[in-house]
Every structure is written in structure tokens, then in C-alpha cells.
Enzyme design. Structure first.
Site, PDB file in Angstrom:
ATOM      1  N   CYS A  48      36.037   8.205 -15.010  1.00 52.88           N
ATOM      2  CA  CYS A  48      36.796   8.314 -13.702  1.00 52.88           C
ATOM      3  C   CYS A  48      37.357   9.395 -13.913  1.00 52.88           C
ATOM      4  O   CYS A  48      37.121  10.677 -14.616  1.00 52.88           O
ATOM      5  CB  CYS A  48      38.127   7.239 -14.149  1.00 52.88           C
ATOM      6  SG  CYS A  48      38.837   7.403 -15.522  1.00 52.88           S
ATOM      7  N   HIS A  75      38.346   8.380 -25.824  1.00 54.24           N
ATOM      8  CA  HIS A  75      37.881   7.708 -27.077  1.00 54.24           C
ATOM      9  C   HIS A  75      36.058   7.589 -27.099  1.00 54.24           C
ATOM     10  O   HIS A  75      35.321   6.901 -26.542  1.00 54.24           O
ATOM     11  CB  HIS A  75      38.479   6.245 -27.220  1.00 54.24           C
ATOM     12  CG  HIS A  75      39.384   6.656 -27.627  1.00 54.24           C
ATOM     13  ND1 HIS A  75      40.533   5.357 -27.611  1.00 54.24           N
ATOM     14  CD2 HIS A  75      40.064   7.231 -28.477  1.00 54.24           C
ATOM     15  CE1 HIS A  75      42.028   5.399 -28.021  1.00 54.24           C
ATOM     16  NE2 HIS A  75      41.729   7.313 -28.490  1.00 54.24           N
ATOM     17  N   HIS A  77      47.985   2.452 -30.645  1.00 49.28           N
ATOM     18  CA  HIS A  77      47.528   3.706 -29.672  1.00 49.28           C
ATOM     19  C   HIS A  77      48.112   4.293 -29.461  1.00 49.28           C
ATOM     20  O   HIS A  77      48.706   4.457 -28.520  1.00 49.28           O
ATOM     21  CB  HIS A  77      47.008   2.031 -28.178  1.00 49.28           C
ATOM     22  CG  HIS A  77      45.204   3.365 -27.495  1.00 49.28           C
ATOM     23  ND1 HIS A  77      45.922   4.278 -26.322  1.00 49.28           N
ATOM     24  CD2 HIS A  77      44.695   2.624 -27.466  1.00 49.28           C
ATOM     25  CE1 HIS A  77      44.642   5.183 -25.848  1.00 49.28           C
ATOM     26  NE2 HIS A  77      43.862   3.814 -26.338  1.00 49.28           N
ATOM     27  N   GLU A  84      48.030   5.925 -26.513  1.00 46.29           N
ATOM     28  CA  GLU A  84      48.878   6.513 -24.957  1.00 46.29           C
ATOM     29  C   GLU A  84      50.022   5.208 -24.802  1.00 46.29           C
ATOM     30  O   GLU A  84      50.975   5.776 -24.714  1.00 46.29           O
ATOM     31  CB  GLU A  84      47.699   5.491 -24.041  1.00 46.29           C
ATOM     32  CG  GLU A  84      48.552   5.114 -22.468  1.00 46.29           C
ATOM     33  CD  GLU A  84      48.047   4.249 -21.468  1.00 46.29           C
ATOM     34  OE1 GLU A  84      48.098   3.696 -20.753  1.00 46.29           O
ATOM     35  OE2 GLU A  84      46.515   4.466 -21.154  1.00 46.29           O
ATOM     36  N   THR A 131      47.226   1.641 -19.271  1.00 49.27           N
ATOM     37  CA  THR A 131      46.738   1.174 -18.159  1.00 49.27           C
ATOM     38  C   THR A 131      44.794   0.894 -18.458  1.00 49.27           C
ATOM     39  O   THR A 131      44.647   0.758 -17.499  1.00 49.27           O
ATOM     40  CB  THR A 131      47.180   2.999 -17.700  1.00 49.27           C
ATOM     41  OG1 THR A 131      45.838   4.199 -18.535  1.00 49.27           O
ATOM     42  CG2 THR A 131      48.153   3.346 -16.999  1.00 49.27           C
ATOM     43  N   SER A 186      37.712   2.154 -28.094  1.00 44.90           N
ATOM     44  CA  SER A 186      38.029   2.580 -26.338  1.00 44.90           C
ATOM     45  C   SER A 186      38.282   1.075 -25.423  1.00 44.90           C
ATOM     46  O   SER A 186      37.743   0.457 -26.079  1.00 44.90           O
ATOM     47  CB  SER A 186      36.604   2.601 -25.340  1.00 44.90           C
ATOM     48  OG  SER A 186      36.986   3.140 -23.980  1.00 44.90           O
ATOM     49  N   SER A 187      39.611   1.445 -25.130  1.00 37.39           N
ATOM     50  CA  SER A 187      40.882   0.321 -24.597  1.00 37.39           C
ATOM     51  C   SER A 187      39.801  -0.653 -23.685  1.00 37.39           C
ATOM     52  O   SER A 187      39.293  -1.658 -23.701  1.00 37.39           O
ATOM     53  CB  SER A 187      41.883   0.351 -24.893  1.00 37.39           C
ATOM     54  OG  SER A 187      42.234  -0.645 -24.094  1.00 37.39           O
ATOM     55  N   ASN A 188      39.597  -0.231 -22.783  1.00 40.68           N
ATOM     56  CA  ASN A 188      39.333  -0.471 -21.543  1.00 40.68           C
ATOM     57  C   ASN A 188      37.590  -0.738 -21.754  1.00 40.68           C
ATOM     58  O   ASN A 188      37.198  -1.612 -21.096  1.00 40.68           O
ATOM     59  CB  ASN A 188      39.002   0.845 -20.254  1.00 40.68           C
ATOM     60  CG  ASN A 188      38.171   1.614 -20.500  1.00 40.68           C
ATOM     61  OD1 ASN A 188      36.913   1.902 -19.389  1.00 40.68           O
ATOM     62  ND2 ASN A 188      38.115   2.817 -21.562  1.00 40.68           N
ATOM     63  N   SER A 217      35.627   6.507 -20.485  1.00 40.97           N
ATOM     64  CA  SER A 217      34.909   7.140 -21.839  1.00 40.97           C
ATOM     65  C   SER A 217      33.512   7.658 -21.070  1.00 40.97           C
ATOM     66  O   SER A 217      33.218   8.311 -22.314  1.00 40.97           O
ATOM     67  CB  SER A 217      35.723   7.495 -22.385  1.00 40.97           C
ATOM     68  OG  SER A 217      35.745   5.436 -23.016  1.00 40.97           O
TER      69      SER A 217
END
Length: 414
Positions: A61, A91, A180, A182, A253, A318-320, A383
């Protein structure tokens, strides 16, 4: 003579001459003309009995691209200085490996304070896309370091919201993972500029239901504090009898939007059950990252197509990306792979199991039988660079007996 401590210096490394060089370097490392061509042609490539479908949205992104550009630029601008990175820039192990090879020194998350305390005003510190906690930023400032801040704008928007909650006397209930980077950075802003604010971090719907029950009818305060304090998921001095009176919801986020919305709904209902409909004691703002939502929507669109298996490519932390796996595995066999090397053979796939929280090897008969048609979906989080998607795509076709030259020719790259 002044004895004042030195202050950190935020530096701008985005000069035109530097960025021109940096962007060319970043493209060399992470771009994929093959992936871009396939996406431009409808995100589908079929060769014989093998079809690969790409999600409509995946990969880097804007915030991730900016963070990587700034990290590369920092190394070029400060070629003669030590350059440190707080943890990981994003990440993704491939991206962080590249930065390490460039001589950027990563400070592990658990050693931030210890190692930053050793830095001097000659050192450069890169703040990652997740941001950093306020106390850590104050420590960096006290050392007088030069700072290259790559914090994502969407993350800073959440910080603005939780600061506003604190100023208005609202406790920030943050949907995220307490450990995390963030969420830790956001929690530190939820304390507020005067240190009077409070926060509570909830991860699961079970956490939220526990909180909602307490909002409606109170309960065992010690049990409440034990549940959340043990995970460092509430602010120092948190008192549920006092600090759940007025609640504002925010989130990490990169969370699953549908789950965040359900958390918002349940908390609002609990407040209204206690205080009446339309209670002013509840606030909410949509703080899900647009890119995260685009990638989730892109996967939902992909899942409406006929697929045999889904591959989700990215860093296991990686969370997303994790949430994309959660979406996929509700509908079909889904494998969370770090790189193309996880596709070890036609039969074996090494992948991360979200439930076991460990990497394991599974066997896929569908991929192995080259006589039968197969359709494989591929997606990735914000990411993951496109070159890793290309590697995965080429590996799939290679295991099905189709070499790279044939793939490029089929895509029109000849």
C-alpha cells in the site's frame, strides 16, 4: 553554559535527487512486470490445465511504499553514520532482510529502551510504519538522535482520535493485539497529553462480551483486571468501575473490519442498555486502514470465483495478512505461506497454521495431480512485495510442468 539534554532532530531525506535513486532501487528489488501485466489483463492466467487467479487488490500500500522509500533514503543520505531501525520497518521478512543487507541495524522490540539508551547524537533512528510509543520517542529525543519517521498516516489518524477521547474524558477501547507495535504506540497516545486518559485493548469477541457484561451489571473487579492486566491490555491504574463510564472505540488499523464493526455494535448496545438509547457516553470513528479494507474486499471478490485452493503470501507476523487467511479458510483450503519456497513439491506445502500458531507441512493432492484442471487463488497483505507474488506464481506453474519462459509468453511478455 546550558546543561539541557540534546533533542532529537527529525530529518527530511526525501530530496529529489535521493528519491530518484531510491525509487529505482526499490523497483529493482520488489517490482514485478509479470504480476502487473497479469493484473492489467484481468488478474487471470491460464496455461493448459493450470489457472491462477490473483486478487483484485493485494501487495504494497502507499504507507508501506513510503516507509520503505524513507528507509532506503536514510541509508543513502547517512552513508557514513550508524542507522538503526526500531524493530521491523513492516512485517515482511524479505523487506527486512534487504534493509539488514544495506547495513541498517534492527533493534529487537524487547530491547528498544536498552539499546536506544546507548545511542548518541551522531546516530540515525528510523521509526517504522507502525509508529513507536511516546516514552520511547522521548528517550530517543533525550539522546539527540536524528529521526526518520515513517509512521503511516492512517496510524497517526488513530492517534488523533484516541488523544481526542482522552481530552473528552473517554476511555479508548482499542480493537487490536496488545503486544503489536502499532497497538502499543496507539495505547501510549490514549493516555493523553496530560496523562489522565485510559485505554483497554480487546482482541476477541469473547473479550468484548466480558467487557459488555461488566458495563451492564458490574462484576468482579479483580477478575477483570487480572484478565486484561496480565496481557498488558489496559492502562496503569485502570478501574473498570470508573473508566468504563464513557467509552470511545478505536482499532489497530489492520484488523478485520467486520469484526471491528461487531465490537463497536456490542459496546454501543451495552452502553445504551446501561444509560439509555442515544447515550452520549459512547463514541466511535472508522479507523480501519483503507488499504487493509481494499485487500479484504479484493479477497471477497476473488472468493466468488471458482477456486480449488487459496495461497496467502506474506510474513507470519503480519496482522492484515493473517486476517486474509481467516477469511479464506472459511470457504476453501487456504495456505499461509511466507515465500514460494514453502511450495516444496507437488505434494507438500509448508505453511503457517493460525490455530496452532506454528508452521507445519500439509499435503495437497489437487496440486499434485497434473492431469486434472486446477484453479489456484493468490492474495497477499499490504506488506508483501510483488516480486514474492511472481515467485509464487512461477513456482506453481513450474510444479505443474510449465517453465518460466512459457509463463512469460502466455502473459504476453516476450
Amino acid at each position: 553554559m546550558s546543561n539541557a539534554a540534546p533533542a532529537s532532530r527529525r530529518v527530511n531525506v526525501r530530496t529529489p535527487e535521493v528519491m530518484e535513486r531510491v525509487q529505482a532501487e526499490v523497483e529493482t528489488h520488489y517490482r514485478s512486470p509479470l504480476v502487473e501485466t497479469i493484473r492489467a489483463q484481468g488478474s487471470v492466467l491460464q496455461i493448459g490445465s493450470t489457472t491462477v487467479r490473483l486478487a483484485r487488490e493485494f501487495g504494497f500500500c502507499y504507507g508501506v511504499e513510503r516507509a520503505i522509500d524513507l528507509a532506503y533514503a536514510a541509508r543513502r543520505v547517512f552513508a557514513d553514520k550508524r542507522v538503526f531501525l526500531l524493530g521491523e520497518i513492516i512485517h515482511n521478512p524479505e523487506v527486512n532482510r534487504q534493509l539488514t543487507e544495506m547495513g541498517i541495524i534492527s533493534i529487537p522490540v524487547g530491547k528498544h529502551e536498552e539499546e536506544v539508551a546507548k545511542l548518541t547524537s551522531d546516530d540515525v533512528v528510523i521509526v517504522p510504519a507502525f509508529g513507536a510509543e511516546t516514552d520511547l520517542m522521548k528517550l530517543i529525543s533525550s539522546r539527540g538522535c536524528m529521526v526518520v519517521d515513517t509512521t503511516c498516516g492512517d496510524v497517526m489518524s488513530v492517534w488523533k482520535r484516541v488523544r481526542g477521547y482522552a481530552k473528552g474524558g473517554f476511555t479508548s477501547v482499542i480493537h487490536g493485539k496488545a503486544s503489536h507495535e502499532e497497538t502499543r504506540a496507539t495505547s501510549s497516545r490514549a493516555i493523553g497529553d496530560n496523562g489522565n486518559g485510559h485505554y483497554l485493548v480487546v482482541l476477541t469477541l469473547s473479550d468484548v462480551d466480558f467487557v459488555c457484561d461488566y458495563i451492564r451489571k458490574g462484576g468482579d473487579k479483580q477478575a477483570f483486571l487480572q484478565r486484561f492486566s496480565a496481557a498488558s491490555a489496559c492502562s496503569p491504574g485502570f478501574d473498570p468501575d470508573l473508566h468504563l463510564t464513557r467509552v470511545g472505540v478505536a482499532n489497530q488499523t489492520t484488523m478485520l473490519k467486520s469484526e471491528t464493526e461487531e465490537i463497536q455494535r456490542r459496546l454501543q448496545k451495552a452502553i445504551e442498555d446501561r444509560d439509555g438509547a442515544g447515550s452520549p457516553n459512547f463514541q466511535v470513528f472508522d479507523t480501519i486502514c483503507g488499504a487493509t479494507q481494499d485487500r479484504q474486499d479484493g479477497l471477497f471478490h476473488l472468493l466468488r470465483q471458482p477456486l480449488d485452493i487459496l495461497l496467502v503470501v506474506g510474513g507470519y507476523n503480519s496482522s492484515n495478512t493473517t486476517h486474509l487467511v481467516e477469511i479464506g479458510e472459511q470457504q476453501l483450503p487456504t495456505f499461509f505461506i511466507r515465500t514460494a519456497e514453502c511450495l516444496t513439491s507437488l505434494e507438500q506445502i509448508v505453511h503457517f497454521d493460525l490455530h496452532l500458531k506454528a508452521e507445519k507441512t500439509s499435503y495437497s493432492g489437487k496440486l499434485a495431480d497434473t492431469t486434472n484442471p486446477i484453479t489456484i487463488g493468490i492474495t497477499a497483505g499490504a506488506s508483501c512485495p510483488n516480486n514474492l507474488i511472481e515467485d509464487t506464481l512461477l513456482r506453481i506453474f513450474g510444479l505443474r510442468g510449465i517453465d518460466e519462459a512459457q509463463v512469460r509468453a502466455a502473459a504476453g511478455l516476450v
